[in-house]
Design an enzyme around this catalytic site. Structure first.
Site, mmCIF file in Angstrom:
data_model
loop_
_atom_site.group_PDB
_atom_site.id
_atom_site.type_symbol
_atom_site.label_atom_id
_atom_site.label_comp_id
_atom_site.label_asym_id
_atom_site.label_seq_id
_atom_site.Cartn_x
_atom_site.Cartn_y
_atom_site.Cartn_z
ATOM 1 N N GLU A 182 0.861 -1.186 0.000
ATOM 2 C CA GLU A 182 0.000 0.000 0.000
ATOM 3 C C GLU A 182 0.894 1.232 0.000
ATOM 4 O OE1 GLU A 182 -1.406 -1.585 3.322
ATOM 5 O OE2 GLU A 182 -2.916 -2.750 2.251
ATOM 6 N N ASN A 188 2.534 9.916 -2.667
ATOM 7 C CA ASN A 188 3.954 9.514 -2.636
ATOM 8 C C ASN A 188 4.427 9.115 -4.040
ATOM 9 O OD1 ASN A 188 6.503 8.723 -1.936
ATOM 10 N ND2 ASN A 188 5.878 7.420 -0.221
ATOM 11 N N TYR A 198 7.663 1.604 -7.633
ATOM 12 C CA TYR A 198 6.927 0.347 -7.735
ATOM 13 C C TYR A 198 6.500 0.064 -9.188
ATOM 14 C CZ TYR A 198 6.772 1.031 -2.681
ATOM 15 O OH TYR A 198 7.128 1.248 -1.375
HETATM 16 C C1 LIG Z 1 10.552 5.696 -2.009
HETATM 17 C C2 LIG Z 1 12.042 5.396 -1.811
HETATM 18 C C3 LIG Z 1 12.216 4.087 -1.025
HETATM 19 C C4 LIG Z 1 12.693 5.223 -3.209
HETATM 20 O O1 LIG Z 1 14.067 4.865 -3.048
HETATM 21 P P1 LIG Z 1 15.196 5.670 -3.842
HETATM 22 O O2 LIG Z 1 16.505 5.064 -3.602
HETATM 23 O O3 LIG Z 1 15.032 7.107 -3.494
HETATM 24 O O4 LIG Z 1 14.692 5.408 -5.352
HETATM 25 P P2 LIG Z 1 15.577 5.126 -6.665
HETATM 26 O O5 LIG Z 1 16.697 6.105 -6.743
HETATM 27 O O6 LIG Z 1 15.896 3.686 -6.751
HETATM 28 O O7 LIG Z 1 14.513 5.503 -7.796
HETATM 29 C C5 LIG Z 1 13.508 4.596 -8.187
HETATM 30 C C6 LIG Z 1 12.527 5.273 -9.116
HETATM 31 O O8 LIG Z 1 11.753 6.201 -8.356
HETATM 32 C C7 LIG Z 1 11.525 7.345 -9.152
HETATM 33 N N1 LIG Z 1 12.176 8.491 -8.536
HETATM 34 C C8 LIG Z 1 13.323 8.520 -7.779
HETATM 35 N N2 LIG Z 1 13.567 9.782 -7.381
HETATM 36 C C9 LIG Z 1 12.561 10.548 -7.880
HETATM 37 C C10 LIG Z 1 12.246 11.934 -7.786
HETATM 38 N N3 LIG Z 1 13.023 12.786 -7.100
HETATM 39 N N4 LIG Z 1 11.100 12.359 -8.399
HETATM 40 C C11 LIG Z 1 10.292 11.514 -9.086
HETATM 41 N N5 LIG Z 1 10.539 10.167 -9.207
HETATM 42 C C12 LIG Z 1 11.660 9.717 -8.614
HETATM 43 C C13 LIG Z 1 12.095 7.065 -10.528
HETATM 44 O O9 LIG Z 1 11.089 6.453 -11.321
HETATM 45 C C14 LIG Z 1 13.198 6.085 -10.196
HETATM 46 O O10 LIG Z 1 13.540 5.233 -11.248
HETATM 47 P P3 LIG Z 1 14.660 5.727 -12.355
HETATM 48 O O11 LIG Z 1 15.819 6.293 -11.580
HETATM 49 O O12 LIG Z 1 15.005 4.482 -13.093
HETATM 50 O O13 LIG Z 1 13.962 6.773 -13.153
HETATM 51 C C15 LIG Z 1 12.785 6.570 -1.074
HETATM 52 O O14 LIG Z 1 12.597 7.750 -1.788
HETATM 53 C C16 LIG Z 1 12.319 6.772 0.362
HETATM 54 O O15 LIG Z 1 12.901 6.209 1.293
HETATM 55 N N6 LIG Z 1 11.264 7.591 0.582
HETATM 56 C C17 LIG Z 1 10.734 7.833 1.946
HETATM 57 C C18 LIG Z 1 10.058 6.603 2.509
HETATM 58 C C19 LIG Z 1 8.911 6.148 1.646
HETATM 59 O O16 LIG Z 1 8.055 6.946 1.263
HETATM 60 N N7 LIG Z 1 8.872 4.839 1.359
HETATM 61 C C20 LIG Z 1 7.787 4.224 0.594
HETATM 62 C C21 LIG Z 1 6.687 3.780 1.488
HETATM 63 S S1 LIG Z 1 5.371 3.035 0.571
#
Ligand SMILES: CC(C)(COP(=O)(O)OP(=O)(O)OC[C@H]1O[C@@H](n2cnc3c(N)ncnc32)[C@H](O)[C@@H]1OP(=O)(O)O)[C@@H](O)C(=O)NCCC(=O)NCCS
Length: 193
Positions: free
Chosen positions: A152, A157, A164
């Site tokens: 979920e 977000n 995902y």
């Molecule tokens: C959500 C989260 C886990 C993603 O991890 P991350 O290491 O930042 O993500 P990645 O660098 O692997 O990026 C994965 C994809 O997310 C998207 N993405 C990453 N940064 C982004 C940004 N600033 N804006 C929009 N999309 C973005 C892109 O689609 C990216 O894929 P791509 O690089 O191939 O284009 C991280 O941002 C986080 O910890 N957020 C706070 C906690 C949270 O909300 N967790 C999810 C709970 S459901």
């Protein structure tokens, strides 16, 4: 910077039992995960919920770590660098000086995985760590027989939703007013392996 993964419950299987003994390293890792959770997650758990989840049969706590010491700021190239598969170092050994980059909490029932939390440390978000954690978990668990991955996510977000979708998760339902703190809706997503 070299990064690696470990599953906390493989490091300390005794966490499964009520009186499981936690060593200093395990205590440190749980505390560090909880710090990252408090800094970065949008839906907050308390420490008790973390500990309960650790004890749940079928749960997994994947920790992503590196030899980079964030406190010393010893690797300035990190700010520019996108982390990829080639950075994974299978020989890295975790210790109290390791930098914890993020973590992934799930539990498995039969052939289903329920993803509970994916969080990357604030200073290194959007560098590929979330993608590496998700691909590692999906690969390992698909090989072990998991067929359906559920989660979920808040409708606001966008970064998490993008992450995902990148791995083939599809929206199958909207849960209205799911989050107690602000009444936000949740998207329910599933990936079939
Ligand atoms: C959500 C989260 C886990 C993603 O991890 P991350 O290491 O930042 O993500 P990645 O660098 O692997 O990026 C994965 C994809 O997310 C998207 N993405 C990453 N940064 C982004 C940004 N600033 N804006 C929009 N999309 C973005 C892109 O689609 C990216 O894929 P791509 O690089 O191939 O284009 C991280 O941002 C986080 O910890 N957020 C706070 C906690 C949270 O909300 N967790 C999810 C709970 S459901």
């Amino acid at each position: 910077m070299k990064i690696n993964f470990l599953n906390l419950k493989e490091l300390n299987p005794l966490l499964l039992s009520d009186n499981g003994k936690k060593d200093i390293l395990t205590e440190y890792l749980i505390a560090r995960m909880f710090d990252i959770h408090m800094e970065s997650s949008q839906t907050l758990w308390d420490r008790k919920m973390f500990d309960e989840e650790l004890k749940r049969e079928g749960s997994g706590f994947l920790i992503c770590y590196s030899d980079f010491d964030a406190a010393e700021g010893s690797d300035n190239s990190l700010a520019l660098k996108k982390i990829t598969e080639k950075d994974i170092d299978p020989a890295l050994k975790i210790d109290l000086k390791s930098f914890i980059a993020g973590f992934f909490i799930y539990y498995n029932v039969l052939d289903e995985m329920h993803i509970l939390d994916v969080t990357v440390s604030k200073e290194i978000q959007s560098k590929g760590i979330g993608s590496l954690m998700l691909s590692t978990v999906i690969k390992k668990n698909s090989e072990a027989g998991i067929k359906h991955f559920f989660l979920e996510v808040r409708t606001s977000n966008i970064i998490a939703i993008n992450l995902y979708k990148k791995f083939g998760f599809k929206i199958f339902m909207l849960r209205k007013n799911y989050y107690e703190d602000n009444g936000e809706d949740a998207l329910c997503m599933v990936k079939e392996s």
